[in-house]
Write a protein that holds these residues in place. Structure first.
Motif, mmCIF file in Angstrom:
data_model
loop_
_atom_site.group_PDB
_atom_site.id
_atom_site.type_symbol
_atom_site.label_atom_id
_atom_site.label_comp_id
_atom_site.label_asym_id
_atom_site.label_seq_id
_atom_site.Cartn_x
_atom_site.Cartn_y
_atom_site.Cartn_z
ATOM 1 N N GLY A 179 0.837 -1.199 0.000
ATOM 2 C CA GLY A 179 0.000 0.000 0.000
ATOM 3 C C GLY A 179 0.866 1.241 0.000
ATOM 4 N N GLN A 180 0.266 2.359 0.303
ATOM 5 C CA GLN A 180 0.986 3.626 0.305
ATOM 6 C C GLN A 180 2.091 3.677 1.350
ATOM 7 O OE1 GLN A 180 0.691 5.991 -1.889
ATOM 8 N NE2 GLN A 180 -0.992 5.036 -2.974
ATOM 9 N N VAL A 181 1.891 2.976 2.463
ATOM 10 C CA VAL A 181 2.851 3.058 3.569
ATOM 11 C C VAL A 181 4.202 2.478 3.197
ATOM 12 C CG1 VAL A 181 3.293 2.340 5.939
ATOM 13 C CG2 VAL A 181 0.994 2.996 5.247
ATOM 14 N N GLY A 182 4.237 1.257 2.700
ATOM 15 C CA GLY A 182 5.505 0.620 2.406
ATOM 16 C C GLY A 182 5.978 0.773 0.983
ATOM 17 N N ALA A 183 5.231 1.505 0.181
ATOM 18 C CA ALA A 183 5.551 1.593 -1.245
ATOM 19 C C ALA A 183 6.855 2.347 -1.506
ATOM 20 C CB ALA A 183 4.407 2.244 -2.007
ATOM 21 N N ARG A 184 7.179 3.314 -0.691
ATOM 22 C CA ARG A 184 8.397 4.095 -0.951
ATOM 23 C C ARG A 184 9.652 3.255 -0.782
ATOM 24 N NH1 ARG A 184 7.648 10.340 0.567
ATOM 25 N NH2 ARG A 184 5.552 10.535 -0.263
ATOM 26 N N GLN A 185 9.706 2.457 0.267
ATOM 27 C CA GLN A 185 10.866 1.588 0.457
ATOM 28 C C GLN A 185 10.944 0.550 -0.652
ATOM 29 O OE1 GLN A 185 10.067 0.151 4.401
ATOM 30 N NE2 GLN A 185 11.752 1.359 5.250
ATOM 31 N N ALA A 186 9.824 -0.032 -0.997
ATOM 32 C CA ALA A 186 9.797 -1.051 -2.037
ATOM 33 C C ALA A 186 10.112 -0.437 -3.404
ATOM 34 C CB ALA A 186 8.445 -1.754 -2.055
ATOM 35 N N ALA A 187 9.771 0.832 -3.617
ATOM 36 C CA ALA A 187 10.072 1.492 -4.889
ATOM 37 C C ALA A 187 11.580 1.602 -5.093
ATOM 38 C CB ALA A 187 9.430 2.879 -4.938
ATOM 39 N N PHE A 188 12.305 1.889 -4.039
ATOM 40 C CA PHE A 188 13.765 1.963 -4.143
ATOM 41 C C PHE A 188 14.325 0.602 -4.539
ATOM 42 C CE2 PHE A 188 18.013 1.560 -2.353
ATOM 43 C CZ PHE A 188 18.648 2.630 -2.978
ATOM 44 N N ALA A 189 13.839 -0.462 -3.919
ATOM 45 C CA ALA A 189 14.304 -1.807 -4.246
ATOM 46 C C ALA A 189 13.932 -2.174 -5.685
ATOM 47 C CB ALA A 189 13.712 -2.817 -3.275
ATOM 48 N N ALA A 190 12.732 -1.781 -6.119
ATOM 49 C CA ALA A 190 12.304 -2.079 -7.488
ATOM 50 C C ALA A 190 13.163 -1.326 -8.498
ATOM 51 C CB ALA A 190 10.829 -1.717 -7.664
ATOM 52 N N ARG A 191 13.447 -0.060 -8.252
ATOM 53 C CA ARG A 191 14.295 0.712 -9.171
ATOM 54 C C ARG A 191 15.701 0.127 -9.243
ATOM 55 N NH1 ARG A 191 11.750 5.575 -6.768
ATOM 56 N NH2 ARG A 191 10.246 6.291 -8.316
ATOM 57 N N SER A 192 16.212 -0.284 -8.104
ATOM 58 C CA SER A 192 17.546 -0.889 -8.080
ATOM 59 C C SER A 192 17.568 -2.185 -8.878
ATOM 60 C CB SER A 192 17.983 -1.166 -6.642
ATOM 61 O OG SER A 192 18.077 0.029 -5.922
ATOM 62 N N ALA A 193 16.536 -2.988 -8.733
ATOM 63 C CA ALA A 193 16.468 -4.254 -9.462
ATOM 64 C C ALA A 193 16.293 -4.018 -10.957
ATOM 65 C CB ALA A 193 15.329 -5.112 -8.918
ATOM 66 N N LEU A 194 15.528 -2.999 -11.338
ATOM 67 C CA LEU A 194 15.324 -2.701 -12.764
ATOM 68 C C LEU A 194 16.623 -2.283 -13.441
ATOM 69 C CD1 LEU A 194 11.957 -0.733 -12.678
ATOM 70 C CD2 LEU A 194 12.346 -3.019 -13.609
ATOM 71 N N ALA A 195 17.512 -1.667 -12.681
ATOM 72 C CA ALA A 195 18.774 -1.199 -13.257
ATOM 73 C C ALA A 195 19.642 -2.351 -13.749
ATOM 74 C CB ALA A 195 19.537 -0.371 -12.220
#
Length: 111
Positions: free
Chosen positions: A28-44
């Motif tokens: 949800g909105q609460v944990g999305a910011r931390q998970a977004a960093f991990a997702a961006r790192s993995a996409l790289a």
């Protein structure tokens, strides 16, 4: 060999990116910011072919969300990575005709 790709033949970078994206989409909105960093790192760590595969997977998730009357993940993907969003849009355009336009219907069969 069939035209589908077995999960075991997918690269570790792709599997990491897919899992990171799934985790990010499920939060949800609460944990999305931390998970977004991990997702961006993995996409790289993905090459262009793997990004295309991930985009097709996200396109099918968008179709599944629409068929269940849920919110599409495309808006969130756009905010995460604009180039990935464009690739997902291109993948959606290559899906079978009227895949997104047709509402999901249950067909009842008689005995």
């Amino acid at each position: 060999m069939s035209s589908t790709i077995a999960e075991l033949s997918l690269s570790p970078a792709y599997r990491l990116a897919q899992r990171a994206m799934a985790c990010w989409l499920e939060r949800g909105q609460v944990g999305a910011r931390q998970a977004a960093f991990a997702a961006r790192s993995a996409l790289a760590g993905l090459d262009p072919t793997e990004r295309g595969r991930l985009a097709r997977w996200l396109a099918w998730l968008a179709v599944a969300a629409q068929s269940h009357g849920e919110a599409s993940p495309l808006g969130r993907v756009r905010r995460l990575d604009a180039t990935l969003h464009q690739t997902v849009e291109d993948a959606l355009a290559r899906l079978p005709a009227d895949m997104l336009g047709a509402p999901f219907q249950f067909h009842r069969r008689s005995a």
